[in-house]
Motif scaffolding. Structure first.
Motif, PDB file in Angstrom:
ATOM      1  N   LYS A  46       0.817  -1.215   0.000  1.00 11.78           N
ATOM      2  CA  LYS A  46       0.000   0.000   0.000  1.00 11.78           C
ATOM      3  C   LYS A  46       0.851   1.266   0.000  1.00 11.78           C
ATOM      4  O   LYS A  46       0.323   2.372  -0.036  1.00 11.78           O
ATOM      5  N   SER A  47       2.190   1.107   0.051  1.00  9.60           N
ATOM      6  CA  SER A  47       3.063   2.275   0.128  1.00  9.60           C
ATOM      7  C   SER A  47       3.285   2.922  -1.230  1.00  9.60           C
ATOM      8  O   SER A  47       3.740   4.059  -1.304  1.00  9.60           O
ATOM      9  N   VAL A  48       2.995   2.204  -2.319  1.00  9.54           N
ATOM     10  CA  VAL A  48       3.216   2.719  -3.661  1.00  9.54           C
ATOM     11  C   VAL A  48       1.903   2.686  -4.425  1.00  9.54           C
ATOM     12  O   VAL A  48       1.206   1.669  -4.437  1.00  9.54           O
ATOM     13  N   SER A  49       1.567   3.810  -5.053  1.00 10.46           N
ATOM     14  CA  SER A  49       0.346   3.860  -5.849  1.00 10.46           C
ATOM     15  C   SER A  49       0.505   3.002  -7.102  1.00 10.46           C
ATOM     16  O   SER A  49       1.566   3.012  -7.732  1.00 10.46           O
ATOM     17  N   PRO A  50      -0.512   2.253  -7.472  1.00 13.33           N
ATOM     18  CA  PRO A  50      -0.422   1.434  -8.687  1.00 13.33           C
ATOM     19  C   PRO A  50      -0.416   2.321  -9.924  1.00 13.33           C
ATOM     20  O   PRO A  50      -0.930   3.447  -9.898  1.00 13.33           O
ATOM     21  N   PRO A  51       0.173   1.861 -11.011  1.00 12.29           N
ATOM     22  CA  PRO A  51       0.206   2.661 -12.238  1.00 12.29           C
ATOM     23  C   PRO A  51      -1.179   2.781 -12.856  1.00 12.29           C
ATOM     24  O   PRO A  51      -1.965   1.835 -12.843  1.00 12.29           O
ATOM     25  N   ARG A  52      -1.473   3.961 -13.412  1.00  9.76           N
ATOM     26  CA  ARG A  52      -2.738   4.146 -14.117  1.00  9.76           C
ATOM     27  C   ARG A  52      -2.603   3.856 -15.601  1.00  9.76           C
ATOM     28  O   ARG A  52      -3.595   3.709 -16.297  1.00  9.76           O
ATOM     29  N   PHE A  53      -1.356   3.802 -16.092  1.00  7.14           N
ATOM     30  CA  PHE A  53      -1.118   3.540 -17.501  1.00  7.14           C
ATOM     31  C   PHE A  53      -0.091   2.418 -17.647  1.00  7.14           C
ATOM     32  O   PHE A  53       0.836   2.312 -16.831  1.00  7.14           O
ATOM     33  N   VAL A  54      -0.267   1.615 -18.666  1.00  3.05           N
ATOM     34  CA  VAL A  54       0.655   0.510 -18.941  1.00  3.05           C
ATOM     35  C   VAL A  54       1.102   0.599 -20.391  1.00  3.05           C
ATOM     36  O   VAL A  54       0.272   0.680 -21.309  1.00  3.05           O
ATOM     37  N   LEU A  55       2.413   0.590 -20.592  1.00  2.09           N
ATOM     38  CA  LEU A  55       2.986   0.595 -21.936  1.00  2.09           C
ATOM     39  C   LEU A  55       3.450  -0.824 -22.252  1.00  2.09           C
ATOM     40  O   LEU A  55       4.310  -1.366 -21.550  1.00  2.09           O
ATOM     41  N   ALA A  56       2.870  -1.419 -23.271  1.00  5.68           N
ATOM     42  CA  ALA A  56       3.204  -2.794 -23.653  1.00  5.68           C
ATOM     43  C   ALA A  56       3.536  -2.824 -25.136  1.00  5.68           C
ATOM     44  O   ALA A  56       3.186  -1.908 -25.892  1.00  5.68           O
ATOM     45  N   GLY A  57       4.199  -3.892 -25.567  1.00  5.87           N
ATOM     46  CA  GLY A  57       4.540  -3.978 -26.983  1.00  5.87           C
ATOM     47  C   GLY A  57       5.115  -5.322 -27.358  1.00  5.87           C
ATOM     48  O   GLY A  57       5.245  -6.227 -26.518  1.00  5.87           O
ATOM     49  N   SER A  58       5.465  -5.445 -28.623  1.00  6.22           N
ATOM     50  CA  SER A  58       6.046  -6.695 -29.131  1.00  6.22           C
ATOM     51  C   SER A  58       7.042  -6.367 -30.224  1.00  6.22           C
ATOM     52  O   SER A  58       6.936  -5.340 -30.906  1.00  6.22           O
ATOM     53  N   VAL A  59       8.025  -7.255 -30.389  1.00 11.20           N
ATOM     54  CA  VAL A  59       9.073  -7.075 -31.390  1.00 11.20           C
ATOM     55  C   VAL A  59       9.063  -8.271 -32.322  1.00 11.20           C
ATOM     56  O   VAL A  59       9.021  -9.436 -31.876  1.00 11.20           O
ATOM     57  N   HIS A  60       9.105  -7.989 -33.622  1.00 12.08           N
ATOM     58  CA  HIS A  60       9.162  -9.053 -34.625  1.00 12.08           C
ATOM     59  C   HIS A  60      10.370  -8.813 -35.523  1.00 12.08           C
ATOM     60  O   HIS A  60      10.583  -7.689 -36.011  1.00 12.08           O
ATOM     61  N   LEU A  61      11.178  -9.856 -35.742  1.00  8.64           N
ATOM     62  CA  LEU A  61      12.372  -9.752 -36.565  1.00  8.64           C
ATOM     63  C   LEU A  61      12.159 -10.403 -37.915  1.00  8.64           C
ATOM     64  O   LEU A  61      11.523 -11.453 -38.022  1.00  8.64           O
ATOM     65  N   SER A  62      12.714  -9.758 -38.961  1.00  8.66           N
ATOM     66  CA  SER A  62      12.825 -10.385 -40.281  1.00  8.66           C
ATOM     67  C   SER A  62      14.309 -10.574 -40.552  1.00  8.66           C
ATOM     68  O   SER A  62      15.143 -10.430 -39.652  1.00  8.66           O
ATOM     69  N   ALA A  63      14.676 -10.857 -41.786  1.00  7.51           N
ATOM     70  CA  ALA A  63      16.068 -11.153 -42.086  1.00  7.51           C
ATOM     71  C   ALA A  63      16.989  -9.984 -41.764  1.00  7.51           C
ATOM     72  O   ALA A  63      18.086 -10.166 -41.220  1.00  7.51           O
ATOM     73  N   ASP A  64      16.599  -8.745 -42.099  1.00  7.59           N
ATOM     74  CA  ASP A  64      17.494  -7.606 -41.907  1.00  7.59           C
ATOM     75  C   ASP A  64      16.814  -6.411 -41.242  1.00  7.59           C
ATOM     76  O   ASP A  64      17.343  -5.294 -41.275  1.00  7.59           O
ATOM     77  N   ALA A  65      15.659  -6.617 -40.646  1.00  8.02           N
ATOM     78  CA  ALA A  65      14.945  -5.508 -40.019  1.00  8.02           C
ATOM     79  C   ALA A  65      14.124  -6.016 -38.839  1.00  8.02           C
ATOM     80  O   ALA A  65      13.959  -7.217 -38.639  1.00  8.02           O
ATOM     81  N   PHE A  66      13.625  -5.070 -38.037  1.00  3.21           N
ATOM     82  CA  PHE A  66      12.729  -5.424 -36.935  1.00  3.21           C
ATOM     83  C   PHE A  66      11.581  -4.434 -36.917  1.00  3.21           C
ATOM     84  O   PHE A  66      11.678  -3.326 -37.434  1.00  3.21           O
ATOM     85  N   ARG A  67      10.477  -4.838 -36.313  1.00  2.00           N
ATOM     86  CA  ARG A  67       9.322  -3.964 -36.141  1.00  2.00           C
ATOM     87  C   ARG A  67       8.872  -4.009 -34.684  1.00  2.00           C
ATOM     88  O   ARG A  67       8.688  -5.083 -34.111  1.00  2.00           O
ATOM     89  N   LEU A  68       8.703  -2.824 -34.110  1.00  2.00           N
ATOM     90  CA  LEU A  68       8.160  -2.703 -32.755  1.00  2.00           C
ATOM     91  C   LEU A  68       6.731  -2.206 -32.848  1.00  2.00           C
ATOM     92  O   LEU A  68       6.470  -1.173 -33.470  1.00  2.00           O
ATOM     93  N   ARG A  69       5.834  -2.934 -32.240  1.00  2.00           N
ATOM     94  CA  ARG A  69       4.446  -2.469 -32.071  1.00  2.00           C
ATOM     95  C   ARG A  69       4.259  -2.153 -30.596  1.00  2.00           C
ATOM     96  O   ARG A  69       4.526  -3.007 -29.742  1.00  2.00           O
ATOM     97  N   VAL A  70       3.803  -0.947 -30.298  1.00  2.00           N
ATOM     98  CA  VAL A  70       3.691  -0.520 -28.909  1.00  2.00           C
ATOM     99  C   VAL A  70       2.352   0.176 -28.703  1.00  2.00           C
ATOM    100  O   VAL A  70       1.813   0.805 -29.623  1.00  2.00           O
TER     101      VAL A  70
END
Length: 594
Positions: free
Chosen positions: A253-277
């Motif tokens: 109870k000493s710390v307030s819970p977060p009101r916002f959550v930042l989540a995401g995923s990473v997908h790799l291809s042969a020479d690039a990546f994509r972040l969805r957040v």
């Protein structure tokens, strides 16, 4: 030869108010050992530093004590910007006072804090300590005391004696008195418990979760982890949000819970990546914002891509008028607790800044004042309060000059309070920069701006303000470039962007572009926008439009019209820019004296 100070019976003009006084002058070593004034000077030093009316930061306290003690010890000739920076501020031996104005800036703050002290609780102090401009060695002045024989004799009325009364409590009233004491004690406890629970204003908390690795590879996991930590690093530069890496346990109870959550995923291809957040509202699970970013897998591009993505994400979420601001601005809380009420004052300030409505200014100022009274360690609140006082100074055309000057003094004091509480707080730095600029300490203001932008280069609100100060001081190319970058990076609306970009176009000679920008600003809230329109139309030869703006100014802002030259000189750092602007206003039909 070492020196201290003894009193010489030589009257001098006081720096603060009128009083009969004597100057404390250098003395020999023998005189110093017997001199009681040395103890008085040190007592005065402690009196000032411990006073609530001495509105100085801890660093300024150390600065003040250092120069006083060194002078009293006879080492005043050693007090230089270099020695102060190294011995008081902890700067390295490579410190260069020509390129780093920190000592000069803090000395200005200290002088104003001393002036305020002697105008308030120090009015009758026996010794005045002053740091003259142009140096850092203090002066000491002893005020002569009014002789006791001159003191007025108080006329004490004769004492009226009354019969002695003995109070007793009826046994029937005892239970009621015990109950009343219990209720009073419970009320005090409830007040204390509320104060403990609400010890700080509400600050949005954002939990950055581990990003999912959709490819299940070692490279994918490494990139996902790297992106998360880079986003946390960039997001943490915004002092108006709290960034969390782990969830709060249910029993904590000493710390307030977060009101916002930042989540995401990473997908790799042969020479690039994509972040969805995506950013989610913890209360109902709704998605407030989502985006995707692509990057190259080559090492050089990968490092830069991670930094650019983190910068974009943090700016989109935490900047003024960003996603978190918009989410909280739309929340309506009935009978809000004190921590939320204080936070909502910050939100109301940014709402006011969207159109600079003068009718909102006083209510926002009162709200912020109440917030810092309740939460005196609220650095952002002090910074925003200072910015409100600055607006009162620069937009108070009809105000008494003394009242406007007092507003600037309050702005400087509130800005120092903010930066003293949190030197990295950008709103405090922004307020300090503007207050110094309007106090005609332009180079010091620009130095503060440069340092603050380095602290958080993703804060577009500050970026545009710093760009505006650079531009108006005469550094148009550098300043206008920052303003344009801030506009592109900030999806929120602000009238300042359009007005500033209009000025940039005007001073570059592109009057049609200037008119395009100024036409996008609200025309009925801020008289300065009408003034800009009049100049732009006048220079472009658009007589009908220029006449309309001239008539509006003469009818609605006669005080601004009479004081145009001073108002322009207060804002524009170069005299040739002032004269060029005045020439445009004359083309619009305004009569301005030479």
């Amino acid at each position: 030869m070492k020196e201290c100070f003894v009193a010489q019976q030589k009257p001098t003009k006081m720096a603060f108010g009128q009083a009969r006084d004597t100057v404390i002058q250098p003395a020999t070593t023998t005189e110093r050992e017997e001199d009681p004034f040395l103890l008085d000077c040190r007592a005065q030093l402690d009196l000032i530093i411990n006073s609530i009316d001495f509105a100085a930061t801890d660093r300024e306290h150390r600065f003040f004590r250092y120069v006083v003690e060194e002078t009293l010890a006879g080492r005043g000739d050693r007090i230089k910007a270099y020695s102060i920076a190294v011995e008081v501020f902890g700067r390295g031996e490579a410190f260069d006072p020509q390129s780093d104005p920190i000592v000069r800036i803090e000395a200005g703050h200290l002088r104003r804090a001393l002036e305020r002290y002697y105008l308030t609780s120090g009015q009758s102090d026996p010794i005045v300590i002053n740091i003259p401009k142009g140096g850092y060695v203090p002066d000491f002045v002893r005020r002569e005391q009014i002789p006791a024989a001159q003191s007025p004799v108080l006329q004490v009325p004769p004492k009226i004696t009354e019969p002695e009364r003995h109070w007793t409590v009826s046994p029937l009233l005892m239970p009621a008195m015990v109950l009343a004491l219990f209720v009073a004690g419970a009320s005090v406890f409830a007040w204390w418990w509320t104060s403990v629970r609400s010890s700080a204003p509400l600050t949005p908390r954002v939990l950055v979760e581990k990003f999912d690795d959709l490819t299940g590879t070692q490279n994918g996991a490494a990139i996902a982890t790297g992106l998360k930590h880079e986003i946390i690093s960039q997001l943490s530069k915004f002092k108006d949000v709290v960034v969390m890496e782990t969830r709060v346990s249910d029993g904590d109870k000493s710390v307030s819970p977060p009101r916002f959550v930042l989540a995401g995923s990473v997908h790799l291809s042969a020479d690039a990546f994509r972040l969805r957040v995506r950013l989610k509202n913890q209360a109902d699970g709704s998605v407030l914002w989502a985006n995707s970013y692509d990057g190259q897998m080559k090492v050089a591009e990968l490092v830069k891509a991670q930094s650019d993505i983190a910068s974009n994400v943090s700016t989109s979420l935490a900047q003024t008028y960003g996603v978190i601001f918009q989410a909280d601005a739309n929340v309506k809380v009935e009978s809000p607790p004190e921590d939320w009420a204080a936070y909502s004052c910050s939100l109301s300030y940014y709402a006011y800044r969207e159109d600079l409505d003068p009718e909102k200014r006083s209510s926002v100022r009162a709200c912020l004042q109440a917030a810092v009274d309740r939460f005196p360690n609220y650095a952002t609140g002090w910074g925003l309060l200072s910015l409100i006082y600055i607006d009162q100074y620069r937009y108070g055309f009809a105000a008494d000059p003394a009242a406007r000057a007092a507003a600037l003094t309050r702005a400087l004091a509130a800005a120092r309070q903010a930066t003293g509480l949190d030197p990295l707080n950008i709103r405090g730095r922004q307020a300090e920069m503007l207050a110094l600029y309007f106090n005609r300490e332009i180079e010091a203001a620009l130095q503060v701006g440069k340092q603050a932008l380095a602290i958080n280069p993703n804060d577009t609100e500050f970026m545009s303000n710093y760009g505006e100060r650079l531009s108006l001081s005469g550094k148009w190319t550098e300043g206008c470039s920052l303003i344009e970058e801030a506009r592109q990076r900030n999806p929120g609306s602000s009238a300042d962007y359009q007005a500033d970009l209009g000025l940039c176009s005007y001073f570059s000679g592109d009057y049609s572009q200037a008119i395009m920008w100024i036409s996008r600003t609200p025309s009925d809230k801020n008289p300065l926008y009408h003034l800009l329109r009049a100049a732009f139309y006048g220079e472009a030869g658009m007589k009908v439009e220029a006449d309309r703006e001239r008539a509006w100014l003469e009818q609605n802002q006669p005080d601004l019209v009479k004081d145009i030259r001073n108002q322009l000189s207060m804002r524009l750092g170069r005299e040739k820019d002032v004269e060029f602007f005045i020439g445009s206003l004359r083309k619009a039909g305004l009569k301005i004296a030479d």
